[in-house]
Write an enzyme that holds these catalytic residues in place. Structure first.
Site, PDB file in Angstrom:
ATOM      1  N   PRO A  11     -24.212 -18.815   9.640  1.00  0.00           N
ATOM      2  CA  PRO A  11     -23.346 -17.420  10.274  1.00  0.00           C
ATOM      3  C   PRO A  11     -23.328 -17.135  11.377  1.00  0.00           C
ATOM      4  CG  PRO A  11     -25.854 -17.228   9.343  1.00  0.00           C
ATOM      5  CD  PRO A  11     -24.990 -18.609   9.017  1.00  0.00           C
ATOM      6  N   ASP A  51     -26.476 -19.148  15.933  1.00  0.00           N
ATOM      7  CA  ASP A  51     -26.172 -18.817  14.383  1.00  0.00           C
ATOM      8  C   ASP A  51     -27.449 -18.149  14.123  1.00  0.00           C
ATOM      9  OD1 ASP A  51     -27.493 -19.083  11.887  1.00  0.00           O
ATOM     10  OD2 ASP A  51     -28.028 -21.328  12.102  1.00  0.00           O
ATOM     11  N   HIS A  52     -26.852 -17.073  13.516  1.00  0.00           N
ATOM     12  CA  HIS A  52     -27.377 -15.673  13.575  1.00  0.00           C
ATOM     13  C   HIS A  52     -28.469 -15.690  12.298  1.00  0.00           C
ATOM     14  CE1 HIS A  52     -27.589 -11.937  14.512  1.00  0.00           C
ATOM     15  NE2 HIS A  52     -26.537 -11.201  14.858  1.00  0.00           N
ATOM     16  N   ARG A  53     -28.875 -16.393  11.581  1.00  0.00           N
ATOM     17  CA  ARG A  53     -30.175 -16.907  11.445  1.00  0.00           C
ATOM     18  C   ARG A  53     -31.449 -17.513  12.411  1.00  0.00           C
ATOM     19  NH1 ARG A  53     -28.797 -21.798   7.647  1.00  0.00           N
ATOM     20  NH2 ARG A  53     -27.481 -22.959  10.115  1.00  0.00           N
ATOM     21  N   CYS A 106     -31.898 -16.062  15.607  1.00  0.00           N
ATOM     22  CA  CYS A 106     -32.300 -15.376  16.756  1.00  0.00           C
ATOM     23  C   CYS A 106     -31.133 -14.214  15.985  1.00  0.00           C
ATOM     24  CB  CYS A 106     -32.563 -15.362  17.662  1.00  0.00           C
ATOM     25  SG  CYS A 106     -30.395 -15.900  18.573  1.00  0.00           S
TER      26      CYS A 106
END
Length: 495
Positions: A293, A465-467, A469
């Protein structure tokens, strides 16, 4: 005369096939052990394949452009040495010289025995021997002379049956240091082996055969297996599509495919196989889009001082590239924001922060986009980064970068400014968690101290990658790099 078939060896890195790019030999050519015979392209890089056999090329298995699977026949080689050497008789002198002084040399006999047996497993891209050429390997000998020399009788040769094993009081019958190294790497005691070469000589094939057997049979004489070529092992090359006929795209499409595109109804003009490196690139990018994501943030930066600093260094001598200077800032930024230099392990349910940076540098090549990595980039300064980036990108464009160099990056720096574009939303190089892009740096109007001026402006974009940070960390990293670019003198004092 016997014929030996060399099959495509294990390519490593989990690779099971390769594309045959170009033959380096033809049927009827004489070749020596370790001579390169073909260029192949794997999913990682393009390498040369060396032959483990010496002799004359009998047949080539596969056409240029076809895909060869591991274990399929690659080349057949005729051994010029007779199966049953004459019992007596002097060796024929090489063309234009006298009788060879080393025809009875035990070292020379040992080498020729290994050449007839084959040099063992082939390490793709590195050859089968690390030993420098010596007087025993004479490329100037004609096939006739080589035949005569290898036919010379050996006073130490044992009968075909009942070969004596090595005496307990003496050292094992080994002439080649490569055999000793191979045995050490496999934890084998050479004293427990009985060789199949002249006088019980232990060859590389003996070590490899013994290693593949159960431990209770390790001391039995190893027999050379007769390779067989499976009837359907070699893959059939794709048919080469023809181009347009007399400039008519419809006629050309009919020749290429004969069937129009189902959705548009337009003729199919050409078909490009998705294989090799292109297939790997497609799989990696598709997985990135599917699993990660991602989010993107960007900023315009005033790189005027950085450009001027490099120009001043160039006047005094060599200077690192702008990319190398930014690479040094990136390494410093990752030390401050380690979340962007990490891996996501979904099975363990954790984010793994990495200790150290392998900085990937995206490089455009004729075979597609590859990302060779500068190993331990955190230990290098600007000049060290400059030299390593130049070496890696050159190797990548020539297809010589190793599989390890192309698959060990922890963070990627993409200089798409060399393509003449200002910005881009890149795709993260899975399994990394971020990629920083640098656009072209060009003169633009810019406000400085309330006054309009012409400055050197470029754009940085960070895809993350929004997972791992949120925007605060990503924005902080990007702003940190931008500040170092805009004030490089102060940055160098702190780095």
């Amino acid at each position: 005369m016997s014929t030996q078939v060399f099959t495509l060896p294990d390519l490593g890195e989990g690779l099971t096939e390769a594309e045959l790019v170009r033959w380096l030999v033809a049927a009827g050519d004489p070749i020596a052990v370790d001579a390169p015979i073909a260029e192949i392209e794997t999913a990682k890089s393009m390498v040369e394949v060396p032959s483990p056999f010496g002799g004359v090329v009998r047949a080539l298995h596969g056409d240029e452009g076809s895909t060869i699977v591991v274990g399929a026949p690659l080349i057949s080689v005729d051994d010029l040495t007779p199966a049953d050497p004459p019992a007596a008789g002097p060796a024929v002198a090489p063309t234009g010289g006298s009788t060879a002084p080393d025809s009875q040399d035990p070292a020379a006999l040992a080498y020729r025995a290994e050449e007839r047996a084959g040099s063992g497993n082939v390490l793709i891209g590195y050859g089968t021997s690390a030993v420098a050429p010596s007087r025993r390997r004479r490329g100037a000998r004609s096939p006739v002379a080589a035949h005569a020399l290898s036919a010379a009788p050996s006073p130490a040769a044992a009968p075909a049956s009942g070969r004596p094993g090595p005496h307990p009081e003496s050292r094992p019958a080994v002439q080649s240091p490569i055999v000793r190294q191979l045995a050490r790497s496999r934890g084998m005691d050479l004293a427990t082996l009985v060789g199949t070469g002249p006088g019980g000589l232990i060859t590389r094939r003996d070590v490899a055969t013994a290693a593949a057997r159960p431990s209770d049979t390790a001391t039995a004489p190893s027999a050379r297996p007769t390779p067989t070529a499976p009837a359907a092992a070699a893959t059939v090359p794709d048919s080469a599509p023809a181009g347009p006929v007399d400039g008519d795209p419809i006629a050309g499409a009919a020749t290429a495919g004969g069937v129009p595109d189902r959705r548009t109804g337009l003729p199919i003009r050409d078909r490009v196989p998705l294989r090799g490196m292109r297939q790997t690139i497609a799989a990696t990018l598709s997985r990135s889009r599917t699993e990660i994501p991602e989010a993107t943030t960007w900023v315009d930066v005033d790189a005027t001082e950085l450009v001027e600093m490099r120009a001043a260094w160039s006047e005094k001598g060599s200077a690192p590239s702008i990319l190398a200077m930014i690479a040094r800032f990136v390494v410093a930024g990752l030390a401050r924001f380690p979340e962007l230099n990490a891996r996501v392990d979904t099975e363990a349910g954790e984010i793994q922060l990495l200790d150290g940076v392998n900085l990937g540098i995206a490089a455009q090549t004729d075979r597609g986009l590859v990302v060779p990595a500068v190993r331990n980039a955190h230990r290098l300064g600007m000049r060290g980064l400059h030299e390593e980036i130049r070496r890696l990108t050159t190797a990548a464009r020539q297809g010589r970068a190793s599989a390890a160099e192309l698959s060990t990056g922890s963070f990627t720096l993409n200089n798409y400014g060399v393509l003449g574009v200002d910005g881009s939303v890149a795709i993260i190089n899975h399994p990394e968690v971020a990629i920083l892009g640098v656009g072209r740096i060009i003169p633009r109007p810019w406000v400085v101290d309330g006054q309009l001026a012409v400055r050197r402006i470029g754009q940085l974009s960070l895809v993350f990658d929004h997972r791992v940070c949120d925007g605060g960390t990503a924005g902080g990293f990007l702003r940190f790099i931008a500040d170092l670019i805009e004030q490089p003198t102060a940055a160098l004092a702190e780095l």
